[in-house]
Design a protein around this motif. Structure first.
Motif, mmCIF file in Angstrom:
data_model
loop_
_atom_site.group_PDB
_atom_site.id
_atom_site.type_symbol
_atom_site.label_atom_id
_atom_site.label_comp_id
_atom_site.label_asym_id
_atom_site.label_seq_id
_atom_site.Cartn_x
_atom_site.Cartn_y
_atom_site.Cartn_z
ATOM 1 N N HIS A 105 0.848 -1.202 0.000
ATOM 2 C CA HIS A 105 0.000 0.000 0.000
ATOM 3 C C HIS A 105 0.885 1.255 0.000
ATOM 4 N N VAL A 106 1.852 1.277 0.892
ATOM 5 C CA VAL A 106 2.726 2.445 1.012
ATOM 6 C C VAL A 106 3.500 2.653 -0.292
ATOM 7 N N GLY A 107 3.939 1.578 -0.911
ATOM 8 C CA GLY A 107 4.643 1.693 -2.188
ATOM 9 C C GLY A 107 3.765 2.310 -3.264
ATOM 10 N N ARG A 108 2.500 1.927 -3.293
ATOM 11 C CA ARG A 108 1.582 2.512 -4.279
ATOM 12 C C ARG A 108 1.306 3.987 -3.956
ATOM 13 N N LEU A 109 1.190 4.316 -2.674
ATOM 14 C CA LEU A 109 1.011 5.715 -2.287
ATOM 15 C C LEU A 109 2.234 6.531 -2.700
ATOM 16 N N ARG A 110 3.408 6.025 -2.396
ATOM 17 C CA ARG A 110 4.642 6.729 -2.765
ATOM 18 C C ARG A 110 4.714 6.930 -4.279
ATOM 19 N N ALA A 111 4.407 5.890 -5.040
ATOM 20 C CA ALA A 111 4.455 5.983 -6.506
ATOM 21 C C ALA A 111 3.489 7.053 -7.012
ATOM 22 N N ALA A 112 2.288 7.104 -6.449
ATOM 23 C CA ALA A 112 1.312 8.114 -6.860
ATOM 24 C C ALA A 112 1.827 9.520 -6.563
ATOM 25 N N LEU A 113 2.450 9.691 -5.399
ATOM 26 C CA LEU A 113 2.973 11.004 -5.021
ATOM 27 C C LEU A 113 4.156 11.397 -5.890
ATOM 28 N N VAL A 114 5.065 10.465 -6.133
ATOM 29 C CA VAL A 114 6.235 10.760 -6.964
ATOM 30 C C VAL A 114 5.801 11.137 -8.380
ATOM 31 N N ASP A 115 4.779 10.465 -8.891
ATOM 32 C CA ASP A 115 4.270 10.795 -10.232
ATOM 33 C C ASP A 115 3.639 12.189 -10.279
ATOM 34 N N ALA A 116 3.033 12.620 -9.181
ATOM 35 C CA ALA A 116 2.276 13.874 -9.177
ATOM 36 C C ALA A 116 3.083 15.091 -8.739
ATOM 37 N N LEU A 117 4.192 14.880 -8.052
ATOM 38 C CA LEU A 117 4.920 16.001 -7.461
ATOM 39 C C LEU A 117 6.250 16.249 -8.162
ATOM 40 N N PRO A 118 6.758 17.479 -8.097
ATOM 41 C CA PRO A 118 8.051 17.786 -8.700
ATOM 42 C C PRO A 118 9.239 17.399 -7.809
ATOM 43 N N ARG A 119 8.979 16.777 -6.711
ATOM 44 C CA ARG A 119 10.019 16.300 -5.794
ATOM 45 C C ARG A 119 9.713 14.857 -5.436
ATOM 46 N N SER A 120 10.750 14.120 -5.048
ATOM 47 C CA SER A 120 10.549 12.749 -4.599
ATOM 48 C C SER A 120 10.008 12.752 -3.169
ATOM 49 N N VAL A 121 9.542 11.614 -2.732
ATOM 50 C CA VAL A 121 9.009 11.464 -1.374
ATOM 51 C C VAL A 121 9.623 10.212 -0.771
ATOM 52 N N SER A 122 10.188 10.347 0.411
ATOM 53 C CA SER A 122 10.723 9.189 1.140
ATOM 54 C C SER A 122 9.686 8.713 2.135
ATOM 55 N N PHE A 123 9.647 7.390 2.345
ATOM 56 C CA PHE A 123 8.717 6.800 3.305
ATOM 57 C C PHE A 123 9.435 5.803 4.193
#
Length: 179
Positions: A105-123
């Motif tokens: 779940h967290v991996g899919r959330l991270r992927a959605a955020l990385v696709d939508a944002l101009p910066r990466s997201v660490s979890f």
């Protein structure tokens, strides 16, 4: 349900979220339902704001909230909630069948955020197994338990972001064990 939303991200604001989190964890774990907890952070948000400006930073945080809420509605999360510490941070808690399922779940959330944002997201994520944790925490100890778990998670998150800054951008989601 009683917590206020953060005005920029639209996610549940931290004070109300944390006021309810210890009791919710205790209730779920005591009733035999395991829980996953994760914390994510937009990497170098302050640098982004310094380079582009506060208006762009507000837009990024707003997009983070919209994307996360849409993901939560579309994914098969059971009894989940998204919250924020403040600008650029996201907290996700949900009932989970297993550590593997929750981290997915967290991996899919991270992927959605990385696709939508101009910066990466660490979890960083952890799985709180009802069988191994519920009996080890006294009824009045859930607040302290949450503070300790979140502190461990934050240390791991900051280490993860430091490693990413040093030319290791493809590190996986860090999972920490809480027993």
């Amino acid at each position: 349900m009683l917590a206020r939303d953060d005005p920029i991200s639209g996610l549940v604001a931290w004070p109300g979220y944390f006021a309810r989190l210890p009791a919710l964890l205790g209730d779920h774990l005591h009733s035999g339902r395991s829980v996953g907890l994760s914390i994510g952070q937009v990497e170098n948000l302050s640098g982004y704001v310094e380079d582009i400006g506060h208006v762009a930073g507000v837009e990024l945080v707003s997009r983070l909230g919209v994307t996360a809420r849409e993901w939560l509605l579309d994914d098969d999360v059971r009894h989940g909630c998204l919250a924020t510490f403040g600008a650029g941070e996201i907290v996700f808690v949900a009932e989970a069948r297993s550590e593997t399922a929750y981290v997915e779940h967290v991996g899919r959330l991270r992927a959605a955020l990385v696709d939508a944002l101009p910066r990466s997201v660490s979890f960083v994520a952890t799985f709180l197994d009802a069988g191994s944790i519920s009996e080890s925490v006294a009824d009045d100890g859930w607040q302290n338990f949450c503070v300790q778990v979140i502190a461990r998670m934050e240390r791991a998150l900051f280490a993860q972001m430091g490693a990413r800054r040093h030319h290791r951008p493809n590190l996986p989601i860090v999972t920490i064990s809480i027993r």
